[in-house]
Design an enzyme around this catalytic site. Structure first.
Site, PDB file in Angstrom:
ATOM      1  N   VAL A  31      87.377  21.328  69.406  1.00 28.43           N
ATOM      2  CA  VAL A  31      86.296  21.238  70.395  1.00 28.43           C
ATOM      3  C   VAL A  31      85.105  22.029  69.865  1.00 28.43           C
ATOM      4  CG1 VAL A  31      87.903  20.965  72.323  1.00 28.43           C
ATOM      5  CG2 VAL A  31      87.099  23.244  71.734  1.00 28.43           C
ATOM      6  N   LYS A  32      83.975  21.856  70.490  1.00 25.30           N
ATOM      7  CA  LYS A  32      82.747  22.512  70.043  1.00 25.30           C
ATOM      8  C   LYS A  32      82.942  24.032  69.984  1.00 25.30           C
ATOM      9  CE  LYS A  32      77.874  21.828  71.262  1.00 25.30           C
ATOM     10  NZ  LYS A  32      77.349  23.111  71.013  1.00 25.30           N
ATOM     11  N   SER A  57      87.372  21.262  56.581  1.00 26.79           N
ATOM     12  CA  SER A  57      86.175  20.687  55.966  1.00 26.79           C
ATOM     13  C   SER A  57      86.440  19.288  55.433  1.00 26.79           C
ATOM     14  CB  SER A  57      85.689  21.565  54.814  1.00 26.79           C
ATOM     15  OG  SER A  57      84.573  20.938  54.215  1.00 26.79           O
ATOM     16  N   GLY A  58      85.397  18.495  55.475  1.00 28.11           N
ATOM     17  CA  GLY A  58      85.495  17.147  54.883  1.00 28.11           C
ATOM     18  C   GLY A  58      84.909  16.070  55.760  1.00 28.11           C
ATOM     19  N   LYS A  91      85.651  29.538  55.795  1.00 27.82           N
ATOM     20  CA  LYS A  91      84.935  28.289  56.129  1.00 27.82           C
ATOM     21  C   LYS A  91      83.429  28.551  56.240  1.00 27.82           C
ATOM     22  CE  LYS A  91      84.105  24.049  56.957  1.00 27.82           C
ATOM     23  NZ  LYS A  91      83.405  23.605  58.070  1.00 27.82           N
ATOM     24  N   HIS A 147      82.162  28.677  52.840  1.00 24.31           N
ATOM     25  CA  HIS A 147      82.107  27.294  52.345  1.00 24.31           C
ATOM     26  C   HIS A 147      80.813  26.626  52.818  1.00 24.31           C
ATOM     27  CE1 HIS A 147      82.485  22.986  53.162  1.00 24.31           C
ATOM     28  NE2 HIS A 147      83.247  22.896  52.092  1.00 24.31           N
ATOM     29  N   ASN A 148      80.523  26.792  54.087  1.00 21.00           N
ATOM     30  CA  ASN A 148      79.338  26.131  54.642  1.00 21.00           C
ATOM     31  C   ASN A 148      78.041  26.702  54.087  1.00 21.00           C
ATOM     32  OD1 ASN A 148      81.241  24.786  56.167  1.00 21.00           O
ATOM     33  ND2 ASN A 148      79.998  24.820  58.023  1.00 21.00           N
ATOM     34  N   GLU A 170      77.634  25.239  50.892  1.00 15.97           N
ATOM     35  CA  GLU A 170      77.206  23.841  51.139  1.00 15.97           C
ATOM     36  C   GLU A 170      75.677  23.797  51.371  1.00 15.97           C
ATOM     37  OE1 GLU A 170      79.529  21.755  54.271  1.00 15.97           O
ATOM     38  OE2 GLU A 170      77.621  21.387  55.274  1.00 15.97           O
TER      39      GLU A 170
HETATM   40  C1  6PG Z   1      82.381  20.460  56.557  1.00 18.18           C
HETATM   41  C2  6PG Z   1      80.982  20.736  57.045  1.00 18.18           C
HETATM   42  C3  6PG Z   1      80.866  20.701  58.516  1.00 18.18           C
HETATM   43  C4  6PG Z   1      79.501  21.096  59.047  1.00 18.18           C
HETATM   44  C5  6PG Z   1      78.436  20.122  58.784  1.00 18.18           C
HETATM   45  C6  6PG Z   1      77.127  20.381  59.501  1.00 18.18           C
HETATM   46  O1  6PG Z   1      82.860  21.299  55.839  1.00 18.18           O
HETATM   47  O2  6PG Z   1      82.961  19.418  56.874  1.00 18.18           O
HETATM   48  O3  6PG Z   1      80.619  22.007  56.606  1.00 18.18           O
HETATM   49  O4  6PG Z   1      81.827  21.569  59.029  1.00 18.18           O
HETATM   50  O5  6PG Z   1      79.586  21.241  60.401  1.00 18.18           O
HETATM   51  O6  6PG Z   1      78.209  19.981  57.432  1.00 18.18           O
HETATM   52  O7  6PG Z   1      76.648  21.675  59.361  1.00 18.18           O
HETATM   53  P1  6PG Z   1      75.122  21.989  59.765  1.00 18.18           P
HETATM   54  O8  6PG Z   1      74.832  21.202  61.005  1.00 18.18           O
HETATM   55  O9  6PG Z   1      75.016  23.437  59.980  1.00 18.18           O
HETATM   56  O10 6PG Z   1      74.310  21.495  58.601  1.00 18.18           O
END
Ligand code: 6PG
Length: 473
Positions: A75-76, A129-130, A185, A188-189, A192
């Site tokens: 959930v959110k 993630s993914g 995580k 990771h983000n 990203e």
């Molecule tokens: C993942 C992503 C995911 C993330 C989106 C959007 O690993 O699958 O990191 O979890 O929520 O990429 O992130 P933003 O809205 O902050 O760009």
């Protein structure tokens, strides 16, 4: 009656796909969603005929699960997680397990773990993630919490996780205690964000200098995806350039408004890095880049007030510039990951997470958004030296950066001359230059601090703490 072995709450796309993945791997599941229509639509639609039991109250959901129950929440992040935990806990028995698979802040996870542990309920905060595809066909999973609790779901998680191409290893491992799964995580983000910003800057420079078409960009990124940059995000970028807009007949990317959104994980990483005293300038530049992009109206006004250089690009040949940008991108990426891994090392000490950095790189090799050929090189670097202080000083990465250094500097020079912002690429090079500096100008900062505030300083020639009388020369 046989009970289901896995329960999931939250039938957004991620939740729907995750359960399909669990069921496809032979585990009977039960699902619950706040709005009943969604559950109904799901079990009558994509989940029809599968061993996925719909439930319409939390009591029914809890009753459908074998004990100790394994319940995952998708959930959110934020208040909804606390709300559902609050409703769920009175219905659970001791030893039941709740897994929060959302993008929760690791500090919330620490708190929830403490609260639930006090009530005898097991809790894992698990980074997933993914995206939608990953949830369905194999995500990268980062579970943190009690090791015993993880054992309860390890076979399921190993089955559903992505498998690395090189050795078939599932992209999941027990990360560590407390909020460590969500911490990893978050990192990771942030990484990203860094990757995405670096790619966007590479595109921007080439767009302004060589005025390439979307097809040409597609070809360049597709080509880059065959080499050391080979990764999901480069592949995604190549594919983005192929998509045409039905309304205008133009490449879709050209009609997308240049305002980047964010949900907060990148920002959390920068905040936490400041708290821990770790420098992650590339990632913070990426967060700042999104913030500045979002100030569209202000930028449009400023564009008519402020001027920059007017000259056109007349530097190296197109191919030389393209290759240099590729090299600058790769060198910057190494710096970005060096910063991210460094932060993990700091956090591991600070929060007693006992993180294994090589293993973390290993579970990012497939399934997740930052999956890349390059992650194997990081794993190998930690295999060579598990106590590596910084990726940049690893023998292979040192070579990779130094052979690209000239191109890297050329690209930034070009950007500065033409007034094209490359904050993340520049921050990466500045990080590299600072990290390799035996002596930085902090001696002057210390002198200033001591001058106006008697903050004291150390000396290079003898031990001790000193204060100078700055009024006498
Ligand atoms: C993942 C992503 C995911 C993330 C989106 C959007 O690993 O699958 O990191 O979890 O929520 O990429 O992130 P933003 O809205 O902050 O760009």
């Amino acid at each position: 009656m046989n009970k289901q072995v896995f329960g999931l709450i939250g039938l957004g796309v991620m939740g729907q796909n995750f359960v399909l993945n669990v069921e496809r791997n032979g585990f009977a599941a039960a699902v619950y969603n706040r709005t009943a229509e969604k559950t109904k639509k799901y079990v009558e639609g994509v989940a029809a005929g599968k061993n996925i039991k719909p439930t319409y109250t939390l009591e029914e959901f809890v009753g459908a699960l074998e004990r100790p129950r394994r319940i995952m929440l998708l959930v959110k992040a934020g208040v909804p997680v606390d709300a559902i935990i609050q409703q769920l806990v009175p219905l659970l028995d001791k030893q039941d397990l709740i897994i929060d698979g959302g993008n929760s802040c690791f500090l919330d996870t620490e708190r929830r773990a403490r609260e639930l542990e006090a009530r005898g309920i097991n809790f894992l905060g698990m980074g997933v993630s993914g995206g939608e595809e990953g949830a369905l066909w194999g995500p990268s999973l980062m579970p943190g919490g009690s090791r015993e609790a993880y054992k309860e779901v390890e076979p399921i998680m190993k089955a559903v996780a992505a498998k690395a191409e090189e050795d078939g290893e599932p992209c999941v491992t027990y990360i560590g205690p407390g909020g460590s799964g969500h911490y990893v995580k978050m990192a990771h983000n942030g990484i990203e964000y860094g990757d995405m910003q670096l790619i966007a800057e590479a595109y921007d420079l080439l767009k302004h200098t060589l005025e390439l078409s979307a097809q040409e960009f597609h070809d360049i990124f597709a080509e880059w995806n065959k080499g050391e940059l080979s990764s999901f995000l480069i592949e995604v970028t190549a594919n983005v350039f192929k998509k045409m807009d039905g309304d205008t007949g133009r490449p879709l990317v050209d009609v997308i408004l240049d305002k980047a959104g964010q949900k907060g994980t990148g920002k959390w990483m920068s905040e936490n890095a400041l708290d821990l005293g770790a420098a992650i300038p590339t990632i913070t530049a990426a967060v700042d880049g999104r913030i500045l992009s979002a100030q569209k109206e202000e930028r449009v006004k400023a564009a008519s007030i402020l001027s920059g250089p007017t000259k056109k690009y007349n530097g190296e040949s197109a191919q030389k510039l393209i290759d240099s940008v590729r090299d600058a991108l790769y060198a910057s990426k190494i710096c970005s990951y060096a910063q991210g891994m460094n932060l993990l090392r700091k956090a591991s000490e600070e929060y007693k997470y006992n993180l294994d950095l090589g293993t973390i790189a290993r579970i990012w090799r497939a399934g997740c958004i930052i999956r890349a050929r390059f992650l194997n090189d990081i794993t190998n670097a930690y295999n060579r030296n598990k106590d590596l202080t910084n990726l940049l000083v690893d023998e292979e990465f040192k070579k990779a950066v130094s052979t690209r250094q000239e191109a890297w500097r050329l690209v930034i020079k070009c950007a500065i001359e033409l007034g094209i912002p490359m904050p993340a690429v520049s921050a990466s090079l500045a990080y590299y230059d600072a990290y390799r500096s035996e002596r930085l100008p902090a001696n002057l900062i210390q002198a200033q601090r001591d001058f106006f505030g008697a903050h004291t300083f150390e000396r290079i020639d003898k031990p001790g703490i000193f204060h100078a009388d700055w009024d006498t020369s």
